[in-house]
Design an enzyme around this catalytic site. Sequence first.
Site, PDB file in Angstrom:
ATOM      1  N   GLY A 156       0.832  -1.200   0.000  1.00  0.00           N
ATOM      2  CA  GLY A 156       0.000   0.000   0.000  1.00  0.00           C
ATOM      3  C   GLY A 156       0.865   1.248   0.000  1.00  0.00           C
ATOM      4  N   CYS A 157       0.222   2.413  -0.252  1.00  0.00           N
ATOM      5  CA  CYS A 157       0.973   3.671  -0.358  1.00  0.00           C
ATOM      6  C   CYS A 157       1.554   4.102   0.992  1.00  0.00           C
ATOM      7  CB  CYS A 157       0.098   4.766  -0.942  1.00  0.00           C
ATOM      8  SG  CYS A 157      -1.486   4.969  -0.122  1.00  0.00           S
ATOM      9  N   PHE A 158       0.750   4.031   2.069  1.00  0.00           N
ATOM     10  CA  PHE A 158       1.280   4.396   3.394  1.00  0.00           C
ATOM     11  C   PHE A 158       2.423   3.467   3.816  1.00  0.00           C
ATOM     12  CE2 PHE A 158      -3.033   6.388   4.131  1.00  0.00           C
ATOM     13  CZ  PHE A 158      -2.569   7.686   4.237  1.00  0.00           C
ATOM     14  N   ALA A 161       5.801   4.418   1.896  1.00  0.00           N
ATOM     15  CA  ALA A 161       6.506   5.593   2.416  1.00  0.00           C
ATOM     16  C   ALA A 161       7.096   5.310   3.795  1.00  0.00           C
ATOM     17  CB  ALA A 161       5.554   6.785   2.482  1.00  0.00           C
TER      18      ALA A 161
END
Length: 354
Positions: A156-158, A161
């Site tokens: 996922g994006c979170f 990062a």
Amino acid sequence: MASQRVAVIGATGYGGLQTLRLLQGHPSLTVTYLGGERSSGKRWSELTPFLPLPGDPVVRSPEVDAIAEAADLAVLSLPNGLASTLVPGLLERGVKVVDLSADYRYSSLAQWQEVYASEARQFPRSDADLCAEAVYGLVEWEEERIRTARLVAAPGCFPTASLLALTPFLKQGLIETGGIVVDAKTGTSGGGRAAKEHLLLAEASEGVAPYGVVGHRHTSEIEQLCGRAAGQPVQLQFTPHLIPMVRGLLATVYGRLKDPGLSADDCTTLLEAAYRKAPCVRVLPVGTYPSTKWVRQTNRALLSVQVDPRTGQLIVMSAIDNMIKGQAGQGVQCLNLLAGLPAETGLPLLPFYP
């Protein structure tokens, strides 16, 4: 090398659209099948006149045999739970899969069923073996395993990062495994293309709001990978916030240094060493802090470190485009590795600024 054929399933959602845009003009990957549920039977130009595709193909219902006949590789950009209805059949027919949903991100099916309980009720699953086999697609840390995989679960994006920021420090044992805090802000595109009230312009514009403050689904995904990096279980605090912009994600991560004598320069050197062979990650000099605008529409992650000697806290800032490095671009990185190419092939690394 002959061009490898790619099926994009969920082609008209944001993840599918970004994937198709990135594969336009790719030197070694060619899109040969478009799949979609709500859009099946329609010509591509009817659905997306702003992104013409060669031959103006018809979007087809995603059927395993048809996909396997048309493609060597498949990217699935589907709502959670749906990919699990296609993946076993695709793998049986020799198609390698990159899944952009959460269906194979947990190595334990039971854990997925617990975290994604509503989807688990809708999609009964018996593919625990595939959950255990799937490789987590954070390319900068799993490149060798992805190259030989059949099934890759793109993060996922979170988590992307957060894990790019945390993994080097956890692997080296430089921060405490307790008390880690991830404070993250994301643009509205992370909510997907289907209509949702809280993402209406009148609702989201001119305000910043936290959501999923305790128990957000990405928390356990981040913890699973932090635990692998640290070699012991990790619990952390993760709070996402919705920012009134379309794309971009900034995670500010806090951890307590085991050796408070470490400086920001020391920590920057460590990050530079960790990512020296990672063309999609750039470490900024101490005192230069990343903006989401600097990575917009690129597959680049920008990292910057600061240390507060007063509190002994390490602060790592991580900026990505949530739709590209946080989703579709990462998927293309994984496709590249499955196809035997350098991970960054065909991916944009420089923004059009501002």
